[in-house]
Motif scaffolding. Structure first.
Motif, PDB file in Angstrom:
ATOM      1  N   VAL A  58       1.005  -1.195  -0.239  1.00  0.00           N
ATOM      2  CA  VAL A  58      -0.016  -0.073  -0.021  1.00  0.00           C
ATOM      3  C   VAL A  58       0.928   1.196  -0.012  1.00  0.00           C
ATOM      4  CG1 VAL A  58      -1.506   1.399   1.431  1.00  0.00           C
ATOM      5  CG2 VAL A  58      -2.013  -1.086   1.178  1.00  0.00           C
ATOM      6  N   ASP A  59       0.493   2.352  -0.704  1.00  0.00           N
ATOM      7  CA  ASP A  59       1.418   3.534  -0.931  1.00  0.00           C
ATOM      8  C   ASP A  59       1.226   4.274   0.612  1.00  0.00           C
ATOM      9  OD1 ASP A  59       2.541   3.350  -3.101  1.00  0.00           O
ATOM     10  OD2 ASP A  59       1.290   4.407  -4.179  1.00  0.00           O
ATOM     11  N   HIS A 107      -5.639   9.766   6.992  1.00  0.00           N
ATOM     12  CA  HIS A 107      -5.473   8.794   8.207  1.00  0.00           C
ATOM     13  C   HIS A 107      -5.643   7.471   7.548  1.00  0.00           C
ATOM     14  CE1 HIS A 107      -9.587   9.992   8.338  1.00  0.00           C
ATOM     15  NE2 HIS A 107      -9.884   8.462   8.221  1.00  0.00           N
ATOM     16  N   PHE A 108      -5.124   6.383   8.571  1.00  0.00           N
ATOM     17  CA  PHE A 108      -5.080   4.962   7.924  1.00  0.00           C
ATOM     18  C   PHE A 108      -6.113   4.540   7.186  1.00  0.00           C
ATOM     19  CE2 PHE A 108      -5.559   0.396   8.937  1.00  0.00           C
ATOM     20  CZ  PHE A 108      -4.373  -0.052   8.409  1.00  0.00           C
ATOM     21  N   HIS A 109      -7.655   4.491   7.741  1.00  0.00           N
ATOM     22  CA  HIS A 109      -8.793   4.018   7.106  1.00  0.00           C
ATOM     23  C   HIS A 109      -8.944   4.588   5.829  1.00  0.00           C
ATOM     24  CE1 HIS A 109     -10.690   1.328   9.804  1.00  0.00           C
ATOM     25  NE2 HIS A 109      -9.657   1.865  10.956  1.00  0.00           N
ATOM     26  N   ALA A 110      -8.612   5.982   5.585  1.00  0.00           N
ATOM     27  CA  ALA A 110      -8.913   6.695   4.414  1.00  0.00           C
ATOM     28  C   ALA A 110      -7.858   6.280   3.345  1.00  0.00           C
ATOM     29  CB  ALA A 110      -8.818   8.253   4.716  1.00  0.00           C
ATOM     30  N   MET A 111      -6.603   6.314   4.055  1.00  0.00           N
ATOM     31  CA  MET A 111      -5.482   5.825   3.013  1.00  0.00           C
ATOM     32  C   MET A 111      -5.680   4.368   2.444  1.00  0.00           C
ATOM     33  SD  MET A 111      -1.591   5.499   4.062  1.00  0.00           S
ATOM     34  CE  MET A 111      -1.490   3.696   4.820  1.00  0.00           C
ATOM     35  N   VAL A 112      -6.103   3.471   3.093  1.00  0.00           N
ATOM     36  CA  VAL A 112      -6.226   2.150   2.778  1.00  0.00           C
ATOM     37  C   VAL A 112      -7.309   1.930   1.796  1.00  0.00           C
ATOM     38  CG1 VAL A 112      -6.717  -0.074   3.682  1.00  0.00           C
ATOM     39  CG2 VAL A 112      -5.006   1.144   4.783  1.00  0.00           C
ATOM     40  N   GLY A 113      -8.685   2.680   2.470  1.00  0.00           N
ATOM     41  CA  GLY A 113      -9.741   2.640   1.418  1.00  0.00           C
ATOM     42  C   GLY A 113      -9.578   3.181   0.040  1.00  0.00           C
ATOM     43  N   GLU A 114      -8.848   4.392   0.069  1.00  0.00           N
ATOM     44  CA  GLU A 114      -8.663   4.926  -1.178  1.00  0.00           C
ATOM     45  C   GLU A 114      -8.054   4.066  -2.135  1.00  0.00           C
ATOM     46  OE1 GLU A 114      -6.658   8.587  -0.289  1.00  0.00           O
ATOM     47  OE2 GLU A 114      -8.433   9.246   0.735  1.00  0.00           O
ATOM     48  N   GLN A 115      -7.037   3.038  -1.683  1.00  0.00           N
ATOM     49  CA  GLN A 115      -6.386   2.134  -2.577  1.00  0.00           C
ATOM     50  C   GLN A 115      -7.015   0.748  -3.040  1.00  0.00           C
ATOM     51  OE1 GLN A 115      -1.936   2.295  -1.746  1.00  0.00           O
ATOM     52  NE2 GLN A 115      -2.228   4.114  -0.504  1.00  0.00           N
ATOM     53  N   VAL A 117       6.885   3.821   0.796  1.00  0.00           N
ATOM     54  CA  VAL A 117       6.678   5.183   1.062  1.00  0.00           C
ATOM     55  C   VAL A 117       6.886   6.099  -0.099  1.00  0.00           C
ATOM     56  CG1 VAL A 117       7.892   7.082   2.712  1.00  0.00           C
ATOM     57  CG2 VAL A 117       7.362   4.599   3.570  1.00  0.00           C
ATOM     58  N   ARG A 118       5.932   7.071  -0.451  1.00  0.00           N
ATOM     59  CA  ARG A 118       6.235   7.792  -1.422  1.00  0.00           C
ATOM     60  C   ARG A 118       6.229   9.287  -1.062  1.00  0.00           C
ATOM     61  NH1 ARG A 118       3.456   7.258  -7.260  1.00  0.00           N
ATOM     62  NH2 ARG A 118       4.933   5.511  -7.235  1.00  0.00           N
TER      63      ARG A 118
END
Lengths: 238, 238
Positions: B76-77, B85-93, B232-233
């Motif tokens: 995951v990026d 935050h974690f939930h948004a970051m993961v969900g968006e991907q 990490v980007r």
DNA sequence: TAGTGGTCTAGACCACTGA
DNA sequence: CAGTGGTCTAGACCACTAA
């Protein structure tokens, strides 16, 4: 130090860790031979090596291929947001940088590079391979790939020095936008050979994709760092 | 160097690698038992485990304590410059996030936390320990340390949700400057237990130091990621 | 309960390093 | 050339997981 449960991996780790943290082994110093250590901890070499492997994963010790195990020196800060090349970055932190060129040539661009630099298929690229040291220790293997359009004749210059400075001085090209991708992984055989470590050693892979002041993709770097050599620091303003 | 020698670590690595890359083993799928594999490659378990360890270091496979070896899902990026935050970051991907709280309490601040949050000695801090999953897989162990001055009564809220949102909704506190420190290292025993992996597994340690809109140090996070779970980007404008 | 991974034993040979 | 690390063999017992 031999009283608590010795002969187990975790006990050996703890014992060695304490010795190192209390400075009983000099920074950058060599550990005794594996056979000596396994005898000292009354165990087999396999078990002992398991413990050494865990300390290596933590970044406390490292090994040089067929030369032995050494205590890791402190990490150097790597700040992607600060525009600073290797020599400046290392020097500013009171350490001694060095660079050696492994090879430099024009070659057909590998597909991965074509995609990164947005080159058409079967393009040529300039590849520069270098190894870099901090305080004498090999810590970084880099492959630079340059779009040859922007850097005619660059293979004739001294490539042990900073490419950043060479770009500016000879080509009036300065870095603009930059993208970093960082991934913990293992060294591939070529990088391992260059850094003189066992293939498969843990490493930090950093891909830098660089644009110039006109936002043109000019080059990319594939960096393989010894995983215990750096700490990446990012400060986000606002 | 030496090709097509079977029964060696590199040969086993190559064979397994090809199988995985060609999708013959399902993503997230379980590998056969170690004894089965060592029989298949006509070697010992020790040698076979050496090969599995290298593939693990590369991030191609991972293990769950006493449950076996599995093919790693895609990374995951993780973009420190994007406030997400974690939930948004993961969900968006397109992945499914989940969080569980391991513990939450007020305690005397460890020295390391005192220094990070610039607290006087013997201060109290709120510690929240959580484990987080992506698509069901445990990938992150976090310890949050909050300056209790700014978050009275926070232990009464639902801590499985985003702290970022809780800060904003209940305390009118928003993140301002943030500092990230990233270091490849190994999981300490507590983190390993939480992620149900062998202690000493490779990991990426990220320390986040957070300030609010008034530039006050409000909290810090000690994150331990499975080393194969993220990339990490960082994109640097200008 | 059967099978699994985690751990450990007690050796061996080879290729290479450093004196 | 002696000693070292790199690699490999052929087992063993235990704690735990999954059926």
């Amino acid at each position: 130090m031999r009283d608590d449960a010795p002969r187990t991996v975790t006990a050996i780790c703890r014992a060695l860790q304490r010795q190192i943290e209390h400075g009983l082994l000099p920074l950058g110093g060599k550990l005794p031979a594996e056979r000596k250590l396994s005898e000292l901890f009354d165990t087999t070499r396999i078990t002992l090596r398991e413990a050494l492997g865990q300390l290596e994963a933590q970044g406390l010790i490292y090994r040089e291929e067929r030369r032995g195990w050494f205590v890791s020196p402190p990490r150097v800060d790597y700040n992607p947001l600060v525009r600073s090349h290797f020599h400046a970055m290392v020097g500013e932190q009171g350490r001694v940088p060095a660079t050696e060129v492994i090879g430099a040539r024009l070659l057909p661009a590998p597909v991965e590079i074509c995609e990164l630099l947005e080159l058409p298929a079967l393009s040529a690229v300039i590849q520069i391979r270098r190894a870099r040291r901090i305080d004498g220790r090999l810590v970084l293997y880099v492959e630079h790939y340059l779009n040859p359009l922007y850097f005619p004749g660059i293979l004739g210059f001294d490539l042990t020095r900073s490419l950043t400075e060479l770009y500016a001085r000879e080509y009036r090209i300065h870095y603009g936008r930059v993208r970093f991708d960082m991934v913990p992984t293992a060294l591939h055989p070529e990088a391992a050979a260059a850094l003189r470590v066992t293939p498969g050693s843990p490493a930090l892979r950093i891909v830098r994709l660089n644009r110039d002041q006109h936002d043109r993709l000019i080059d990319c770097d594939l960096e393989f760092w010894r995983h215990d050599a750096i700490q990446v620091r990012v400060e986000v303003p606002q």
